[in-house]
Design a protein around this motif. Sequence first.
Motif, PDB file in Angstrom:
ATOM      1  N   SER A 171     -27.171  10.546 -39.457  1.00 22.19           N
ATOM      2  CA  SER A 171     -28.167   9.323 -39.737  1.00 22.19           C
ATOM      3  C   SER A 171     -28.119   9.055 -41.353  1.00 22.19           C
ATOM      4  O   SER A 171     -28.312   7.972 -41.714  1.00 22.19           O
ATOM      5  N   LEU A 172     -28.283  10.083 -41.927  1.00 27.35           N
ATOM      6  CA  LEU A 172     -28.576  10.216 -43.494  1.00 27.35           C
ATOM      7  C   LEU A 172     -27.100   9.746 -44.125  1.00 27.35           C
ATOM      8  O   LEU A 172     -27.092   8.920 -44.786  1.00 27.35           O
ATOM      9  N   LEU A 173     -25.887  10.141 -43.409  1.00 26.95           N
ATOM     10  CA  LEU A 173     -24.739   9.480 -43.718  1.00 26.95           C
ATOM     11  C   LEU A 173     -24.469   8.104 -43.503  1.00 26.95           C
ATOM     12  O   LEU A 173     -23.930   7.199 -44.433  1.00 26.95           O
ATOM     13  N   CYS A 174     -24.866   7.542 -42.509  1.00 26.40           N
ATOM     14  CA  CYS A 174     -24.694   6.208 -42.090  1.00 26.40           C
ATOM     15  C   CYS A 174     -25.600   5.434 -42.976  1.00 26.40           C
ATOM     16  O   CYS A 174     -25.328   4.445 -43.407  1.00 26.40           O
ATOM     17  N   PHE A 175     -26.910   5.892 -43.489  1.00 29.48           N
ATOM     18  CA  PHE A 175     -27.890   5.198 -44.228  1.00 29.48           C
ATOM     19  C   PHE A 175     -27.093   4.977 -45.741  1.00 29.48           C
ATOM     20  O   PHE A 175     -27.084   3.945 -46.099  1.00 29.48           O
ATOM     21  N   ILE A 176     -26.344   6.052 -46.181  1.00 28.89           N
ATOM     22  CA  ILE A 176     -25.974   5.876 -47.564  1.00 28.89           C
ATOM     23  C   ILE A 176     -24.692   5.084 -47.225  1.00 28.89           C
ATOM     24  O   ILE A 176     -24.453   4.173 -48.338  1.00 28.89           O
ATOM     25  N   ILE A 214     -41.731  -9.696 -46.994  1.00 27.41           N
ATOM     26  CA  ILE A 214     -42.630  -8.847 -46.004  1.00 27.41           C
ATOM     27  C   ILE A 214     -41.975  -8.009 -45.138  1.00 27.41           C
ATOM     28  O   ILE A 214     -42.353  -6.696 -45.336  1.00 27.41           O
ATOM     29  N   PHE A 215     -40.827  -8.301 -44.808  1.00 30.83           N
ATOM     30  CA  PHE A 215     -40.027  -7.419 -44.109  1.00 30.83           C
ATOM     31  C   PHE A 215     -39.523  -6.159 -44.692  1.00 30.83           C
ATOM     32  O   PHE A 215     -39.210  -5.311 -44.397  1.00 30.83           O
ATOM     33  N   ASN A 216     -38.897  -6.394 -45.962  1.00 35.76           N
ATOM     34  CA  ASN A 216     -38.526  -5.595 -46.899  1.00 35.76           C
ATOM     35  C   ASN A 216     -39.733  -4.403 -47.336  1.00 35.76           C
ATOM     36  O   ASN A 216     -39.481  -3.251 -47.288  1.00 35.76           O
ATOM     37  N   GLU A 217     -40.824  -4.834 -47.643  1.00 36.54           N
ATOM     38  CA  GLU A 217     -41.908  -3.945 -47.884  1.00 36.54           C
ATOM     39  C   GLU A 217     -42.216  -3.194 -46.707  1.00 36.54           C
ATOM     40  O   GLU A 217     -42.544  -2.030 -46.860  1.00 36.54           O
ATOM     41  N   PHE A 218     -42.391  -3.857 -45.464  1.00 36.04           N
ATOM     42  CA  PHE A 218     -42.624  -3.042 -44.201  1.00 36.04           C
ATOM     43  C   PHE A 218     -41.628  -2.094 -44.002  1.00 36.04           C
ATOM     44  O   PHE A 218     -41.878  -0.692 -43.687  1.00 36.04           O
ATOM     45  N   GLN A 219     -40.262  -2.324 -44.110  1.00 35.34           N
ATOM     46  CA  GLN A 219     -39.276  -1.574 -43.949  1.00 35.34           C
ATOM     47  C   GLN A 219     -39.119  -0.423 -44.691  1.00 35.34           C
ATOM     48  O   GLN A 219     -38.900   0.835 -44.426  1.00 35.34           O
ATOM     49  N   ASN A 220     -39.232  -0.649 -45.969  1.00 30.90           N
ATOM     50  CA  ASN A 220     -38.984   0.390 -47.000  1.00 30.90           C
ATOM     51  C   ASN A 220     -40.288   1.424 -46.937  1.00 30.90           C
ATOM     52  O   ASN A 220     -39.825   2.614 -47.043  1.00 30.90           O
ATOM     53  N   VAL A 265     -36.198   4.699 -50.310  1.00 29.15           N
ATOM     54  CA  VAL A 265     -36.228   5.936 -49.683  1.00 29.15           C
ATOM     55  C   VAL A 265     -35.814   7.076 -50.511  1.00 29.15           C
ATOM     56  O   VAL A 265     -36.110   8.173 -50.627  1.00 29.15           O
ATOM     57  N   LEU A 266     -34.645   6.677 -51.373  1.00 27.34           N
ATOM     58  CA  LEU A 266     -34.073   8.022 -51.998  1.00 27.34           C
ATOM     59  C   LEU A 266     -34.503   8.392 -53.342  1.00 27.34           C
ATOM     60  O   LEU A 266     -34.462   9.593 -53.514  1.00 27.34           O
ATOM     61  N   GLU A 267     -35.352   7.742 -53.840  1.00 24.15           N
ATOM     62  CA  GLU A 267     -36.086   8.091 -55.287  1.00 24.15           C
ATOM     63  C   GLU A 267     -37.195   8.838 -54.935  1.00 24.15           C
ATOM     64  O   GLU A 267     -37.794   9.521 -55.747  1.00 24.15           O
ATOM     65  N   LYS A 288     -29.217   3.115 -60.397  1.00 24.85           N
ATOM     66  CA  LYS A 288     -29.183   1.769 -61.145  1.00 24.85           C
ATOM     67  C   LYS A 288     -27.692   1.197 -61.602  1.00 24.85           C
ATOM     68  O   LYS A 288     -27.662   0.142 -61.776  1.00 24.85           O
ATOM     69  N   THR A 289     -26.735   2.061 -61.168  1.00 20.71           N
ATOM     70  CA  THR A 289     -25.455   1.566 -61.422  1.00 20.71           C
ATOM     71  C   THR A 289     -24.813   0.779 -60.004  1.00 20.71           C
ATOM     72  O   THR A 289     -23.599   0.248 -60.001  1.00 20.71           O
ATOM     73  N   GLN A 290     -25.675   0.935 -58.822  1.00 24.98           N
ATOM     74  CA  GLN A 290     -25.160   0.412 -57.701  1.00 24.98           C
ATOM     75  C   GLN A 290     -25.782  -1.088 -57.484  1.00 24.98           C
ATOM     76  O   GLN A 290     -27.022  -1.194 -57.848  1.00 24.98           O
ATOM     77  N   LYS A 291     -25.186  -1.648 -56.913  1.00 28.05           N
ATOM     78  CA  LYS A 291     -25.863  -2.851 -56.353  1.00 28.05           C
ATOM     79  C   LYS A 291     -26.184  -2.838 -54.686  1.00 28.05           C
ATOM     80  O   LYS A 291     -25.462  -3.244 -53.886  1.00 28.05           O
ATOM     81  N   SER A 292     -27.579  -2.214 -54.524  1.00 24.57           N
ATOM     82  CA  SER A 292     -27.806  -2.036 -53.181  1.00 24.57           C
ATOM     83  C   SER A 292     -29.088  -2.586 -53.030  1.00 24.57           C
ATOM     84  O   SER A 292     -29.928  -2.759 -54.039  1.00 24.57           O
ATOM     85  N   PRO A 293     -29.390  -2.790 -51.785  1.00 26.96           N
ATOM     86  CA  PRO A 293     -30.593  -3.307 -51.275  1.00 26.96           C
ATOM     87  C   PRO A 293     -31.809  -2.211 -51.654  1.00 26.96           C
ATOM     88  O   PRO A 293     -31.427  -1.073 -51.891  1.00 26.96           O
ATOM     89  N   ASP A 294     -33.127  -2.892 -51.850  1.00 28.14           N
ATOM     90  CA  ASP A 294     -34.156  -1.930 -52.619  1.00 28.14           C
ATOM     91  C   ASP A 294     -34.692  -0.758 -51.421  1.00 28.14           C
ATOM     92  O   ASP A 294     -35.161  -0.051 -51.982  1.00 28.14           O
ATOM     93  N   ILE A 295     -34.118  -0.955 -50.254  1.00 28.51           N
ATOM     94  CA  ILE A 295     -34.462   0.234 -49.556  1.00 28.51           C
ATOM     95  C   ILE A 295     -33.797   1.758 -49.705  1.00 28.51           C
ATOM     96  O   ILE A 295     -34.325   2.561 -49.610  1.00 28.51           O
TER      97      ILE A 295
END
Length: 215
Positions: A196-201, A22-28, A149-151, A138-145
């Motif tokens: 903020s974008l730099l920090c997000f990445i 629920i948190f991930n869906e809301f946050q994303n 956001v980026l796609e 797809k080559t990165q192991k990242s949270p789905d956020i």
Amino acid sequence: MMNLTNDNITQLAKKFTENDKIFNEFQNHYSLILANYGWYISGGMRVASILEIHFHIKDKKINKAEKILINYYKNDIRRINDKLVKKYLDRKAILEEAFQAHKKGMYFCSTMLFLSQADGICGSKLFRDKKHLKAYLKTQKSPDIINAVLEKISSIDVDTRQLDRSNYFSTLNRHGVMHGLHYNFGHEKNSLKALSLLCFIADFMDRYNKLPSSK
């Protein structure tokens, strides 16, 4: 919408973090909307602060959301500087110059440098077409956020000619900035948005590879 007091935000944060889905869906969902205002969350933010920002966005109270974001990035900028330099030692000189430019009010320079480093950390795929970016992610192991956001197209990478459309609420646009099409972007808020974008990445890209083992 309930009043956003410290107590109920804390309660909501506890409730959301007890249910990751629920948190991930809301946050994303609301992080993508936030990106269309030119802002990105940092992994260093408290969950309660992230929720407060997203609820303000949900209620279309962008000024309140921006106030939280501006205060966070301004007040935490020294720690952010140190963290990024430590994490990306090969980028130390350019990162320190970017932060020095921001500190001196040279916001044209700092905005451009923050944007360029966000792209560099993202394998120079951040502002390419979404097909190449998606393949890279797809080559990165990242949270789905990151993918959520980026796609998607947002204000930062939309075709410059479409910035005046109703879906995009920030004029900070990478193509307009880096190719000299925009020349009125040099102010503190845009520099902080680029930061903020730099920090997000930096905070979320390939994050699972960098987290300590739970064993």
